[in-house]
Design a protein around this motif. Structure first.
Motif, mmCIF file in Angstrom:
data_model
loop_
_atom_site.group_PDB
_atom_site.id
_atom_site.type_symbol
_atom_site.label_atom_id
_atom_site.label_comp_id
_atom_site.label_asym_id
_atom_site.label_seq_id
_atom_site.Cartn_x
_atom_site.Cartn_y
_atom_site.Cartn_z
ATOM 1 N N ILE A 78 15.887 60.855 -11.290
ATOM 2 C CA ILE A 78 14.892 60.848 -10.218
ATOM 3 C C ILE A 78 13.893 59.713 -10.448
ATOM 4 O O ILE A 78 13.586 58.928 -9.541
ATOM 5 N N ASN A 79 13.376 59.622 -11.673
ATOM 6 C CA ASN A 79 12.397 58.585 -11.992
ATOM 7 C C ASN A 79 12.991 57.184 -11.835
ATOM 8 O O ASN A 79 12.311 56.262 -11.360
ATOM 9 N N LEU A 80 14.252 57.017 -12.233
ATOM 10 C CA LEU A 80 14.881 55.698 -12.135
ATOM 11 C C LEU A 80 15.044 55.275 -10.680
ATOM 12 O O LEU A 80 14.815 54.109 -10.331
ATOM 13 N N MET A 81 15.453 56.202 -9.806
ATOM 14 C CA MET A 81 15.605 55.868 -8.394
ATOM 15 C C MET A 81 14.282 55.378 -7.815
ATOM 16 O O MET A 81 14.228 54.363 -7.110
ATOM 17 N N ALA A 82 13.198 56.103 -8.093
ATOM 18 C CA ALA A 82 11.886 55.700 -7.591
ATOM 19 C C ALA A 82 11.450 54.375 -8.213
ATOM 20 O O ALA A 82 10.873 53.508 -7.525
ATOM 21 N N GLN A 83 11.742 54.201 -9.483
ATOM 22 C CA GLN A 83 11.350 52.974 -10.180
ATOM 23 C C GLN A 83 12.051 51.754 -9.596
ATOM 24 O O GLN A 83 11.442 50.694 -9.408
ATOM 25 N N ILE A 84 13.349 51.878 -9.284
ATOM 26 C CA ILE A 84 14.100 50.757 -8.708
ATOM 27 C C ILE A 84 13.509 50.368 -7.353
ATOM 28 O O ILE A 84 13.370 49.178 -7.033
ATOM 29 N N VAL A 85 13.153 51.356 -6.531
ATOM 30 C CA VAL A 85 12.538 51.078 -5.234
ATOM 31 C C VAL A 85 11.212 50.342 -5.424
ATOM 32 O O VAL A 85 10.941 49.317 -4.769
ATOM 33 N N GLU A 86 10.381 50.843 -6.322
ATOM 34 C CA GLU A 86 9.072 50.226 -6.547
ATOM 35 C C GLU A 86 9.197 48.809 -7.098
ATOM 36 O O GLU A 86 8.432 47.910 -6.711
ATOM 37 N N SER A 109 8.453 43.040 -6.155
ATOM 38 C CA SER A 109 8.970 41.676 -6.318
ATOM 39 C C SER A 109 9.228 40.973 -4.997
ATOM 40 O O SER A 109 9.082 39.747 -4.899
ATOM 41 N N ASP A 110 9.587 41.717 -3.931
ATOM 42 C CA ASP A 110 10.042 41.076 -2.694
ATOM 43 C C ASP A 110 9.202 41.366 -1.456
ATOM 44 O O ASP A 110 9.241 40.584 -0.502
ATOM 45 N N LEU A 111 8.482 42.489 -1.439
ATOM 46 C CA LEU A 111 7.874 42.915 -0.183
ATOM 47 C C LEU A 111 6.359 43.054 -0.206
ATOM 48 O O LEU A 111 5.711 42.947 0.846
ATOM 49 N N ALA A 112 5.787 43.326 -1.353
ATOM 50 C CA ALA A 112 4.369 43.702 -1.419
ATOM 51 C C ALA A 112 3.443 42.618 -0.872
ATOM 52 O O ALA A 112 2.360 42.927 -0.342
ATOM 53 N N ASP A 113 3.817 41.355 -0.974
ATOM 54 C CA ASP A 113 2.949 40.265 -0.520
ATOM 55 C C ASP A 113 2.999 40.074 0.996
ATOM 56 O O ASP A 113 2.122 39.414 1.562
ATOM 57 N N ALA A 114 4.000 40.630 1.657
ATOM 58 C CA ALA A 114 4.192 40.356 3.093
ATOM 59 C C ALA A 114 3.991 41.575 3.983
ATOM 60 O O ALA A 114 3.838 41.414 5.199
ATOM 61 N N TYR A 115 3.996 42.776 3.402
ATOM 62 C CA TYR A 115 3.907 43.980 4.222
ATOM 63 C C TYR A 115 2.915 44.967 3.624
ATOM 64 O O TYR A 115 2.822 45.108 2.397
ATOM 65 N N LEU A 116 2.211 45.658 4.503
ATOM 66 C CA LEU A 116 1.392 46.771 4.056
ATOM 67 C C LEU A 116 2.300 47.920 3.608
ATOM 68 O O LEU A 116 3.416 48.070 4.130
ATOM 69 N N PRO A 117 1.833 48.746 2.682
ATOM 70 C CA PRO A 117 2.675 49.873 2.243
ATOM 71 C C PRO A 117 3.128 50.769 3.397
ATOM 72 O O PRO A 117 4.252 51.279 3.389
ATOM 73 N N HIS A 123 3.275 59.094 -1.615
ATOM 74 C CA HIS A 123 1.830 58.863 -1.570
ATOM 75 C C HIS A 123 1.485 57.387 -1.487
ATOM 76 O O HIS A 123 0.404 57.022 -1.016
ATOM 77 N N ARG A 124 2.385 56.521 -1.909
ATOM 78 C CA ARG A 124 2.156 55.083 -1.812
ATOM 79 C C ARG A 124 2.858 54.475 -0.599
ATOM 80 O O ARG A 124 2.370 53.494 -0.031
#
Length: 370
Positions: free
Chosen positions: A190-198, A203-211, A250-251
């Motif tokens: 479970i933790n690994l699945m969430a970690q891979i998404v985060e 690395s690819d989305l945080a600078d261009a899109y709001l959460p 929550h994020r």
């Protein structure tokens, strides 16, 4: 007493058969030659489709050939002679898990791969090799699909058929057996699945899109609602989704399950499918949609070709939205490490247990009378 891995390896090199463990890692397997499509489809129809589709078995050979024509068109023409990487990835998983297990247990533990639908690694062929090598204890370990008794259960069906064929004499050669049905609720997974998404978002989305603009489709293996009384895996797969969602919600508020269903007529499949899930998130304001397979441990044509088609169709409908296709966990060292760890407790039990002799002639063949 504490033993180093090197000493453990030396200790197990000359173990008798009853102290050696064969781990039977089981996946679907996928065709690497287009000539095998019809045979592959017929085996899949007999093992999977027969348990939920109202289709007479006598039509399977013809239906398998018809499906093979469509498969060859999709893989050959639509996808430029696509060959699935599944088998190669599964071998990497087998080797990686064996490496981890032998580091702990030594050479007395070996990992064998078996494919439900692909020779020369059909369960009967692999179990014959396990028997020939003198193993008497087996850990059955389905790996590809992260649900329950329905898809993992076909592994047991094939193992039982193979063991019936391989029986000789009064006393059965298998003296110990354990089974890992699923790892849908394992905290590490479970933790690994969430970690891979985060990790991908950062690395690819945080600078261009709001959460709140990042849509996340967590993809499960599609399940039929009615499967002739079989438990189809819906409960386990739904629980897997909820557990991963809880780590992220929550994020990143826009999260949906997306079931990778088969378009089988007359069958009620789990909803929403991955296409509908993405459309729902876009309607709620997603500007980018991630497709993350959580119900599949190994890449296959469903996670590759089916998701590719889904994204292609969505691009036509919503050209202003971006899409991101994520990989399965595959041979990620973090996954191989935890997959080996899940096997350790069962291997320890098999090591400690006295071999149970099973006499096939003691089976109960009479009917119970009141």
């Amino acid at each position: 007493m504490v033993a180093t891995p090197e000493k453990m390896q030396h200790t197990h090199e000359h173990l008798p058969g009853h102290d050696r463990i064969a781990v039977l890692l089981m996946g679907y397997g996928e065709v690497e030659s287009y000539e095998d499509f019809a045979n592959y489809n017929e085996q899949a129809l007999n093992l999977l489709t027969a348990k939920f589709a109202p289709v007479p078995t006598w039509i399977y050979p013809t239906l398998a050939k018809i499906l093979a024509i469509f498969d060859r068109h999709e893989w050959g023409h639509t996808h430029h002679d696509f060959i699935s990487p599944h088998n190669a990835i599964f071998e990497q998983q087998r080797a990686g898990i064996e490496h981890e297990l032998q580091h702990k247990w030594g050479g007395g533990v070996q990992v064998f791969k078996a494919f439900n639908f692909c020779a020369p690694f059909l369960p009967q062929q692999v179990l014959a090799e396990i028997k020939n090598q003198g193993f008497e204890k087996i850990l059955i370990y389905p790996l590809l699909v992260v649900d329950s008794i329905f898809t993992s259960g076909i592994a047991i069906e094939q193992v039982n058929n193979a063991l019936a064929e391989l029986a000789d004499g009064d006393e059965h050669w298998v003296k110990g057996m354990r089974y890992i049905p699923s790892f849908y609720n394992e905290p590490e997974y479970i933790n690994l699945m969430a970690q891979i998404v985060e990790e991908k978002i950062n690395s690819d989305l945080a600078d261009a899109y709001l959460p709140s603009q990042i849509g996340i489709v967590l993809m499960n293996h599609g399940c039929p609602h009615k499967a002739k009384g079989f438990t189809s895996g819906i409960d386990e797969s739904q629980a897997l989704y909820e557990l991963v969602r809880e780590k992220l919600i929550h994020r990143y508020p826009l999260i949906s399950v997306g079931w990778l269903n088969h378009d089988t007529p007359l069958i009620e499949w789990t909803q929403p499918n991955a296409t509908q899930a993405a459309n729902n998130l876009i309607q709620l304001g997603a500007k980018v949609v991630m497709f993350m397979p959580i119900g599949f441990a190994t890449e296959n044509h469903e996670t590759l070709l089916d998701v590719h088609h889904i994204i292609h169709d969505l691009e036509k409908q919503h050209s202003g939205v971006d899409y991101l296709q994520m990989a399965c966990v595959n041979d990620d060292p973090r996954f191989l490490d935890m997959a080996a760890e899940w096997a350790n407790v069962h291997i320890q039990e098999l090591m400690a247990a006295e071999g149970k002799e099973v006499n096939v002639h003691l089976a109960i063949h009479h009917h119970h009378h009141h």
